[in-house]
Write an enzyme that holds these catalytic residues in place. Structure first.
Site, PDB file in Angstrom:
ATOM      1  N   LYS A 114       0.854  -1.192   0.000  1.00  0.00           N
ATOM      2  CA  LYS A 114       0.000   0.000   0.000  1.00  0.00           C
ATOM      3  C   LYS A 114       0.880   1.229   0.000  1.00  0.00           C
ATOM      4  O   LYS A 114       1.808   1.351   0.816  1.00  0.00           O
ATOM      5  CB  LYS A 114      -0.894  -0.025   1.244  1.00  0.00           C
ATOM      6  N   HIS A 116      -0.211   4.448   0.320  1.00  0.00           N
ATOM      7  CA  HIS A 116      -0.800   5.618   0.981  1.00  0.00           C
ATOM      8  C   HIS A 116      -1.263   5.207   2.378  1.00  0.00           C
ATOM      9  O   HIS A 116      -1.197   4.035   2.738  1.00  0.00           O
ATOM     10  CB  HIS A 116      -1.980   6.166   0.171  1.00  0.00           C
TER      11      HIS A 116
END
Length: 234
Positions: A114, A116
């Site tokens: 991921k 963010h």
């Protein structure tokens, strides 16, 4: 004929056959072998079946703690099938033994990191400095487990054991195609490579012991013949 299996194993075997998760017949595997039985852990999707597999995993884990001294901090489920297993097994371990409620956590990995928010590859408890127990449905070639071990070590965790639903106790296909030669299983290769124990809810030996109550004599005979032909040397 009475089963020779511990109660939790026999119960799991009966649930698997009743739910169509363990079937007997003729099934072509990735190895092109024709197996007289097939186990599809992806079918544990109802509340009843999900509860049954998490309960069986919890009993297998607690048995390993009692008999083999297994110690761990985190139940890790490799994406994707391992994700629901890790969470439900952790809950079940807390239900059966309240001392586990605040001491055992779960985690799983993302297929892609991921980029963010909190970021990273891991969801759940941090693996750093922790003893990790990997849970999954089966070990086929061992590739997915090697990848999981690598990810865990990159995060600073230490894998202490692997627990699977079914150990087929089956030798890997020979490189030259000659299956008459003795050979190791995928689980055996992982044990040797990483020096960790691998436990299971049931093995092929367990399946055969419990088959008289869930399958025909013909299915039992064919499964015994398959075991004799492809049994791993480890």
């Amino acid at each position: 004929m009475a089963s020779q299996l511990p109660e939790y194993k026999q119960k799991f075997l009966e649930v698997c056959t009743a739910g169509g998760i363990l079937k007997f017949g003729n099934f072509e595997l990735k190895s092109k072998r024709i197996s007289p039985y097939f186990f599809n852990a992806g079918l544990f999707h109802t509340a009843r079946l999900a509860g049954a597999i998490s309960d069986a995993f919890a009993h297998a884990i607690m048995n390993a703690q009692k008999e083999d001294g297994l110690e761990f901090d985190i139940v890790f489920g490799p994406a994707y099938k391992g994700i629901p297993l890790a969470s439900s097994i952790t809950v079940k371990l807390g239900e059966i033994e309240p001392a586990n409620l605040d001491t055992i956590s779960y985690s799983f990995d993302r297929k892609e990191a991921k980029d963010h928010g909190e970021g990273g590859n891991i969801v759940g408890a941090s693996l750093k400095g922790k003893k990790i127990l990997i849970v999954d449905d089966v070990i086929t070639a061992g590739t997915a487990k090697r990848e999981a071990i690598e990810k865990i070590e990159q995060e600073g965790g230490k894998v202490v054991a692997i627990v699977v639903a079914l150990d087929r106790q089956e030798k890997l296909p020979a490189a030259d195609g000659d299956d008459s030669k003795p050979g190791p299983s995928a689980a055996g290769e992982l044990r040797k490579e990483f020096g960790i124990p691998i436990f299971s809810i049931i093995t092929l030996d367990d399946v055969i012991k419990g088959m008289p109550s869930v399958a025909s004599e013909e299915d039992l005979k064919r499964t015994e013949e398959y075991r004799a032909k492809y049994r791993a040397a480890d």
